[in-house]
Enzyme design. Structure first.
Site, short mmCIF file in Angstrom:
data_model
loop_
_atom_site.label_atom_id
_atom_site.label_comp_id
_atom_site.label_asym_id
_atom_site.label_seq_id
_atom_site.Cartn_x
_atom_site.Cartn_y
_atom_site.Cartn_z
N ARG A 210 0.84 -1.21 0.00
CA ARG A 210 0.00 0.00 0.00
C ARG A 210 0.87 1.25 0.00
O ARG A 210 0.59 2.22 -0.71
CB ARG A 210 -0.96 -0.01 1.20
N PHE A 226 -7.84 -8.19 -8.94
CA PHE A 226 -8.01 -8.88 -7.64
C PHE A 226 -8.05 -7.82 -6.54
O PHE A 226 -7.27 -7.85 -5.59
CB PHE A 226 -6.90 -9.91 -7.39
N SER A 249 -13.85 -10.88 -8.70
CA SER A 249 -14.95 -11.79 -9.01
C SER A 249 -16.04 -11.74 -7.94
O SER A 249 -17.12 -12.29 -8.13
CB SER A 249 -14.44 -13.22 -9.14
N ALA A 276 -10.88 -12.66 -13.40
CA ALA A 276 -9.76 -11.86 -13.90
C ALA A 276 -9.15 -12.44 -15.17
O ALA A 276 -8.76 -11.69 -16.07
CB ALA A 276 -8.70 -11.72 -12.81
N CYS A 336 1.11 -14.88 -3.16
CA CYS A 336 1.05 -15.17 -1.73
C CYS A 336 1.01 -16.68 -1.51
O CYS A 336 0.54 -17.16 -0.49
CB CYS A 336 -0.16 -14.48 -1.08
N1 SAH Z 1 -5.22 -6.82 -3.23
C1 SAH Z 1 -6.26 -7.04 -2.23
C2 SAH Z 1 -6.34 -8.47 -1.78
C3 SAH Z 1 -6.67 -9.47 -2.87
S1 SAH Z 1 -7.27 -10.98 -2.23
C4 SAH Z 1 -6.01 -6.12 -1.04
O1 SAH Z 1 -4.86 -5.64 -0.89
O2 SAH Z 1 -6.92 -5.90 -0.28
C5 SAH Z 1 -7.73 -11.84 -3.66
C6 SAH Z 1 -9.02 -11.38 -4.29
O3 SAH Z 1 -9.14 -12.10 -5.50
C7 SAH Z 1 -10.31 -11.65 -3.52
O4 SAH Z 1 -11.00 -10.45 -3.37
C8 SAH Z 1 -11.12 -12.61 -4.42
O5 SAH Z 1 -12.50 -12.31 -4.45
C9 SAH Z 1 -10.52 -12.33 -5.76
N2 SAH Z 1 -10.57 -13.42 -6.75
C10 SAH Z 1 -10.33 -14.74 -6.56
N3 SAH Z 1 -10.37 -15.41 -7.74
C11 SAH Z 1 -10.62 -14.47 -8.68
C12 SAH Z 1 -10.75 -14.52 -10.11
N4 SAH Z 1 -10.60 -15.67 -10.78
N5 SAH Z 1 -10.99 -13.37 -10.74
C13 SAH Z 1 -11.13 -12.21 -10.09
N6 SAH Z 1 -11.00 -12.10 -8.76
C14 SAH Z 1 -10.76 -13.22 -8.06
#
Ligand code: SAH
Length: 392
Positions: A210, A226, A249, A276, A336
């Site tokens: 961040r 994401f 998603s 995504a 991660c």
């Molecule tokens: N960058 C964010 C955390 C991401 S966590 C932060 O700093 O707060 C991962 C995210 O990916 C989740 O919100 C989940 O809903 C999303 N996600 C999981 N699979 C996905 C996909 N295939 N396409 C889009 N989003 C997805």
């Protein structure tokens, strides 16, 4: 007196290097009749003292070590001391944030226990039989910390099944927390909810990222893939990004992102709800282009067994991102997955850039912040890695 657990010949080697895990295959026999979560005295095949550990009869990970000190006494005072010491090590973070991971399991010498502070509330996740057994001690220790007014259990994690434990949530200490807590990190406000049923978390582990987004967002068109509840999106908007697109998603994550935009009085920007992999393709087909792309997928390879399939997924995502990157653009890409090493991740991203025919340079690296420490004797605690890449 504790039960004694004897290791097979030669299997004390990793514990001699102070590694905290003993797998079932290393165990020769158990003398006495320890209950799940009890402390066992671990000895080598020659009956030499190795250490004291927490016994998990149902798990492949049979023992997690508490201490290698023959004089240690694993009692309430010991466990509470570990919890409080871990929390105090986070004190330096208070000037940045009212929220932090206070206890990170083995990495803080408290196996199975993860405690996250969100403002005045502590959310506790107990993952092992020993964590359950000491839950009252842990909850009391957390409740005794300055400014903490409740400890709320959120032990609804799949890992408990490997220990033969059922999932559990609910208030352990103090006042029932409100459905929405507002936390504060570097002046930004984020909505967090953790009571029964509701789960609007916050990725404490992306604090360094961040800060990195805040540094570079000015004047850029940003794609946050994401995006979850839009932490990166809010910061980018506040720092003068000219346009912000959030892609996730999960519809409820996008609702959370709208709430966080409102809390910080920034425009929420474009929101795309969808997969995504498919949506990034569509953006590419529409020849969209961005000056800053954030790519923070969920754990695609939780263990090494899934690494190959996950590598293809990471490559796909990074290839699409590289194509969407404007000249001079910056890509911050993360994994991660504990099962994927930083080396392999960099190779996968390099392969993606090559296929996308983009020259990308590493201008920074991101990893776990200080409240997610990685003990040198326990490298397994490392899971998060990120590359900051700059395009020609
Ligand atoms: N960058 C964010 C955390 C991401 S966590 C932060 O700093 O707060 C991962 C995210 O990916 C989740 O919100 C989940 O809903 C999303 N996600 C999981 N699979 C996905 C996909 N295939 N396409 C889009 N989003 C997805």
């Amino acid at each position: 007196m504790e039960a004694t657990l004897a290791l097979r010949a030669g299997r004390e080697k990793s514990t001699r290097r102070l590694h905290p895990w003993i797998f079932s295959g290393a165990v020769a026999d158990v003398r006495g009749n320890p209950s799940p979560g009890d402390t066992v005295r671990v000895v080598s095949a020659q009956n030499d003292f190795v250490g004291f550990g927490a016994y998990s009869p149902e798990s492949q990970l049979r023992v997690r070590m508490w201490s290698f000190d023959p004089d240690a006494v694993i009692d309430a005072e010991f466990v509470a001391g570990r919890v409080i010491a871990a929390a105090h090590r986070r004190a330096h973070l208070a000037s940045i944030s009212d929220s932090a991971r206070l206890v990170f399991s083995e990495a803080d010498g408290v196996p199975g226990v993860v405690a996250d502070r969100y403002g005045n509330s502590v959310v506790l996740q107990l993952g092992t039989a020993a964590a359950d057994r000491w839950s009252d001690v842990v909850a009391d220790a957390l409740m005794s910390l300055d400014g903490v007014d409740c400890v709320y259990e959120r032990s609804d994690i799949d890992a408990r099944e490997r220990e033969g434990l059922t999932q559990r949530t609910g208030l352990l200490r103090g006042n029932q927390p409100p459905p929405e807590s507002i936390i504060n990190e570097r002046g930004y406000r984020f909505s967090v909810g953790f009571t029964e049923g509701q789960k609007t978390g916050f990725y404490l582990d992306q604090r360094n990222a961040r800060a990195a987004v805040a540094e570079v967002a000015q004047g850029r068109r940003v794609l946050n893939a994401f995006s979850y509840t839009g932490a990166f999106s809010v910061i980018a908007a506040a720092k003068g990004a000219t346009e912000v697109t959030s892609l996730d998603s999960s519809a409820s994550a996008l609702v959370g992102a709208r709430r966080n935009a409102e809390l910080n009085q920034v425009e929420v920007g474009e929101q795309i709800e969808g997969d995504a992999f498919a949506e990034l393709r569509k953006l590419r087909d529409r020849a969209r282009s961005y000056d800053l792309i954030l790519l923070d997928p969920p754990k695609l390879a939780p263990t090494e067994a899934q690494v190959e399939r996950a590598s293809r997924a990471y490559k796909d995502l990074n290839l699409l991102a590289a194509k969407l990157l404007a000249p001079g653009g910056i890509l911050m890409t993360f994994s991660c997955s504990g099962g994927m090493s930083p080396d392999l991740f960099q190779k996968v991203v390099a392969g993606a850039a090559l296929d996308a025919r983009r020259n990308l340079r590493i201008i920074g690296r991101l990893d776990q912040p200080s409240d997610h420490p990685v003990p040198l004797n326990f490298p397994e605690a490392a899971y998060l890695k990120g590359l900051i890449l700059e395009a020609d």
